[in-house]
Each structure stands twice: as structure tokens, then as C-alpha cells.
Design an enzyme around this catalytic site. Structure first.
Site, PDB file in Angstrom:
ATOM      1  N   CYS A 333       0.833  -1.210   0.000  1.00 49.23           N
ATOM      2  CA  CYS A 333       0.000   0.000   0.000  1.00 49.23           C
ATOM      3  C   CYS A 333       0.869   1.262   0.000  1.00 49.23           C
ATOM      4  O   CYS A 333       1.529   1.558  -0.980  1.00 49.23           O
ATOM      5  CB  CYS A 333      -0.974  -0.028   1.169  1.00 49.23           C
ATOM      6  SG  CYS A 333      -2.361   1.133   0.977  1.00 49.23           S
ATOM      7  N   HIS A 444      -3.619  -5.469   1.121  1.00 51.48           N
ATOM      8  CA  HIS A 444      -3.354  -5.773   2.530  1.00 51.48           C
ATOM      9  C   HIS A 444      -3.789  -7.211   2.799  1.00 51.48           C
ATOM     10  O   HIS A 444      -4.732  -7.720   2.192  1.00 51.48           O
ATOM     11  CB  HIS A 444      -4.155  -4.843   3.447  1.00 51.48           C
ATOM     12  CG  HIS A 444      -3.671  -3.430   3.461  1.00 51.48           C
ATOM     13  ND1 HIS A 444      -2.513  -3.042   4.082  1.00 51.48           N
ATOM     14  CD2 HIS A 444      -4.224  -2.305   2.941  1.00 51.48           C
ATOM     15  CE1 HIS A 444      -2.358  -1.731   3.944  1.00 51.48           C
ATOM     16  NE2 HIS A 444      -3.375  -1.256   3.258  1.00 51.48           N
TER      17      HIS A 444
END
Length: 516
Positions: A333, A444
């Protein structure tokens, strides 16, 4: 109408979240339909729900412990600190702006109270038991008249309050007596019992203190919970400050996670930390980097600010030097965004910078967007090289939480997203270097995928000259075992019969070995 119980603390980090998860599992195993609830949570560890909302990681974990799917009503307000005493406000799963602390506690949070009431009412209609978690302390006199997370919630829900104190940090008795003293009389009446948490000592030596507490406060001590090495996902990065690094033992691979100032979703690495033969270290000093087998740049709530921090501390140059010598580097991310060539923020979504050069290790350009992507996702590996190449076509799952959109300037993606929520899609994700030793993704939870994690670790072992392991951790099954083990310990040290009576439950809590 649900029966409720509320855990409040004498301060933050006394263990309310873990105890709430344990209670959720105890009620669940006793056959109750149970849900967690925390009106307002401040945390950088969050996750996505099935319908694309964002909520605090602690309430996600508590929902799993309760055997139900997470939903944003369980955490209607999530505050994600950015910088300069400001937080992004997530309301019912969606961002509604960035607000300073003074403005938030001045009037903004009062406008959100109706959403708290509506969220709780929705759960109240559906579940038999609701385990409510407070925030911070109910005795913060400077905020008490405007708080929406502690006694106001208990009154709304008609919930008896269990006051939790952390005896490991010291001063637990004074904290309990002081907290009760600072409450209004009607608030003290809501406190139905006390819990001493994180106890390491001899109960015989503690008993006189418990007798004193009950006599002094008029409140029963419902339990003394031992210090638990529970291993469940943590809510706050304060736990990283207490984590002591250790030398990597022979036969282990060493993985370094960069501990960014605004590190987010560090629970991404729980599965790696639980694997045998892995030493996972968090590092914030270039001199502590050493010569690891893998470097991970995690998520961040302030990507540009944290990248500047890397530069100021010399960590960027140190990481790039190791990468040039063949050390694999992975970005998740915000960390993925940092590894790219450029990060643009024309709308000043994160900072006052219009943009900044990235680390240049991946052929990616990122532009921050005013809207946030929050989705459960499924996909497959498409990358090449020593790590991703052998996994091409492997299906993975996880979740997205990001404000930026990243595009490839060259090369190929590392993954293909095939499903967002319930919608089938065909979206490239992530990037990799030409040699495949550096790669990044927005997914994630990628390390929670057992086959994916095991293969990456085997490549790292081979590079170190170690044999592959025949089997490894099964993460989901391990989570379930940890929930049950946590609940069993808490049940042995908590007066469940008295708790059931306090809550007015019509069925006992002694089930599946939990309680007597």
C-alpha cells in the site's frame, strides 16, 4: 432487545480490546448471537467489510471472535491520525474529512452522536448480546461533557460497566479509585464490577489489595486476568514500541519491517511473525537495518510525510543500497507507493506538497485521489522473477484501503484483481522490478494467504542456503485456536456466573470448557 456489557478502562492500552474479543468468543461458544461495538475508535490498523466499508481492526477481530461478519455499525466512527493533531474521520465506513483535535472535540463529534445511536440500534435489533468497548478513560474531565465513547454510550445502551485496570504498568489500585472518584454519581452506579488485567504475580500477595478495593469502592472484583501472550492482531502501534528485537538464530530467515511514524495496518505481518524459522524485526534506524533477507515497507496514513522521514534519517539511501546489492524489497500500500518514481498530490489530500519523487525502485506513478478505495478483494499472481514467477496463477485474497491510484510507467503488474467485494473485475495491481526482487501491491493481508507466504519464505530460505519447510502455519486455523485459547483463559479467571447475573442473561456462560 440485546443484553449489553461495556468494558471501560482506567486509561488507554489496558487491554480492553483483547478482553472484548475474549468475551465475544465466550458468549459465542455459549450459544448467544453476539456482536462487538465501539462507537469511536482511534487507530491506524483498520480493515474492509464485505460491502466495502472501513472499520477498526480491533472490531474486525472481535467480530471474528463472535463468529459473525464484520459490519461498519460495529465501529461507526474511526479516527485515523495523520499529522499535526489531525485525523481522517471515517463515518460508517466512509471518509468524511480531516479534522483537527480541537474542532473534533469542540462540536464535530456531537454532530456524529445520532449515527452512533442509529448504529447501536441496528445491532440491538439483530443480536442477543452486545459487547461494548470504551475508548481511553471515562474520567478525562476536560472531555467528559463532550465524549461519545464511554459513559454516554453505557447510558444509551443501558449497559453495566466493567472497569479494567492494567496492573502490569503499576498504579492499578490508584487508577481504579481515582477513576471512580472522578465520575459523577450516576456514572459510578453504572460500574458493576472491576477487572484487574495483565497480572504476573502471586494471587496470595494480591488478595489483600482486592479486599481493599472492594471495601473502598463498593464494587466487586470480577476477575484477575493473567498477562496474556495472546498473539491476536493489535489495535495500536504502541505495542511496537515494547517489542524487543533479538538476534537472528541459525536456521532462521530475517525480515525487517520499516517502522514508519504513521505506520498503518502492521497486522499485515502477524502471519509472518508467527511462522517458525522467521525473525521479524521492526526498524526505525538505518544502523539497525543489518543485512536482512527481506525488507518490507508497510502501509502509511501519511505516505509523503513518512517518505520524507525515511530520507531525513538516511533510511531511504540505506534501503536502496541494500536493494542494489540484491536484498529483496516489498512494499504494501503506502510502502508500494513510496517505492515508485513519483507521488503526486495535486488536491493536497495528504499534505501541502503538490508531489514528491519516490524511491525509484518500481516503475510506478501514484496520484492521490479525493475518494478512498476500501474493498475486500480476490486476485491472482501475475508477476515473474524468483519470488512471484513460481506462483503465477495462484489465487490470493485480502483487502484494499488507499487514497491513491498507481499506474505503471513500464514493466508488468505483480497481481491481477479479479473481484472487488461481490463484483467481478479485471484490474492490474502492483508492480515489480525487472529482476523481480522488488515488488509492491495494494493488497493488505497478502501474507495471510498460506500458500503464497510459504512459497515466498521458501525462496528466502533457499537464498540463505536453508532447506525448504515441508509445512507451515495455517493462518485462519491458528486464529481460531487463539480465540478459543484466549477465551478459555479469561473464562477461568472471570466470575462468569456473576457476570451473567449482572447482565440478566437467561442462559449460563459455561460452555465448551469456558467456565465451571
Amino acid at each position: 432487545m440485546a443484553r449489553a456489557v461495556m468494558l471501560q478502562g482506567t486509561s488507554s492500552n489496558v487491554g480492553k480490546s483483547v478482553l472484548a474479543a475474549a468475551l465475544c468468543r465466550i458468549f459465542y461458544r455459549a450459544g448467544y448471537r453476539v456482536a462487538p461495538f465501539k462507537s469511536q475508535n482511534m487507530a491506524l490498523n483498520s480493515g474492509a467489510t464485505a460491502d466495502g466499508g472501513e472499520m477498526g481492526r480491533a472490531q474486525l477481530v472481535q467480530a471474528y471472535a463472535a463468529g459473525v461478519q464484520p459490519r461498519v455499525e460495529m465501529n461507526p466512527i474511526l479516527l485515523k491520525p495523520t499529522a499535526h493533531a489531525r485525523s481522517q474521520v471515517i463515518l460508517l465506513g466512509r471518509p468524511v474529512g480531516n479534522v483537527g483535535a480541537r474542532d473534533y472535540h469542540g462540536s464535530f463529534n456531537q454532530e456524529l452522536w445520532r449515527y452512533v445511536e442509529a448504529a447501536y440500534a441496528a445491532l440491538d435489533k439483530e443480536f442477543e448480546v452486545i459487547v461494548i468497548e470504551g475508548a481511553g478513560s471515562p474520567a478525562e474531565v476536560n472531555l467528559k461533557d463532550r465524549e461519545i465513547a464511554n459513559m454516554r454510550v453505557a447510558k444509551m445502551a443501558g449497559a453495566p460497566v466493567l472497569l479494567v485496570a492494567d496492573i502490569d504498568r503499576g498504579g492499578a489500585l490508584a487508577a481504579i479509585v481515582g477513576t471512580l472518584e472522578l465520575l459523577e454519581e450516576d456514572e459510578r452506579e453504572l460500574v458493576a464490577g472491576l477487572i484487574i488485567n495483565k497480572f504476573r504475580g502471586d494471587m496470595a500477595l494480591l488478595q489483600p489489595a482486592l479486599d481493599f478495593l472492594e471495601k473502598k469502592t463498593g464494587k466487586p472484583v470480577l476477575g484477575v486476568i493473567p498477562f496474556l501472550a495472546h498473539g491476536l492482531p493489535e489495535e495500536d502501534s504502541v505495542v511496537l514500541e515494547k517489542a524487543a528485537a533479538r538476534p537472528t538464530a541459525p536456521g532462521e530467515v530475517e525480515i525487517v519491517v520499516i517502522k514508519l511514524p504513521c505506520i498503518a495496518n502492521f497486522t499485515d505481518f502477524d502471519a509472518l511473525a508467527r511462522e517458525e524459522g522467521v525473525n521479524l524485526r521492526y526498524v526505525e534506524d538505518k544502523n539497525a537495518l543489518g543485512n536482512p533477507d527481506l525488507i518490507i515497507l508497510p502501509g502509511s496514513k501519511n505516505t509523503i510525510g513518512d517518505l520524507l522521514w525515511l530520507r531525513q534519517r538516511g533510511l531511504e539511501d540505506a534501503i536502496k543500497e541494500l536493494a542494489a546489492r540484491g536484498t529483496p524489497v516489498v512494499g504494501i500500500c503506502g510502502g508500494y507507493q513510496m517505492l515508485g518514481r513519483e507521488i503526486a498530490d495535486p488536491g493536497h489530500v495528504e499534505t501541502d506538497y503538490d508531489g514528491i519523487d519516490g524511491m525509484g525502485l518500481l516503475p510506478v506513478r501514484t496520484v492521490f485521489q479525493p475518494t478512498k478505495a476500501t474493498n475486500l478483494v480476490e486476485g491472482r499472481v501475475t508477476g515473474t522473477g524468483p519470488f512471484l514467477g513460481p506462483l503465477q496463477g495462484l489465487e490470493v485474497k485480502g483487502y484494499e484501503i488507499h487514497m491513491g491510484a498507481s499506474s505503471l510507467v513500464a514493466g508488468q503488474p505483480a497481481f491481477k484483481i479479479t473481484r472487488r467485494g461481490s463484483v467481478l473485475v479485471d484490474i492490474d495491481d502492483g508492480a515489480q522490478s525487472d529482476d523481480g526482487l522488488v515488488w509492491g501491491t495494494y493488497i493488505h493481508g497478502i501474507w495471510d494467504n498460506d500458500a503464497f507466504r510459504h512459497r515466498i519464505l521458501d525462496v528466502l530460505r533457499a537464498r540463505r542456503g536453508l532447506p525448504a519447510r515441508e509445512s507451515g502455519l495455517e493462518f485462519d486455523a491458528d486464529q481460531e485456536r487463539r480465540f478459543d485459547a484466549l477465551a478459555a483463559v479469561v473464562a477461568r479467571h472471570l466470575d462468569l456466573k456473576r457476570l451473567a447475573a449482572i447482565m440478566g442473561l437467561d442462559r449460563p456462560l459455561a460452555g465448551d470448557g469456558f467456565g465451571a
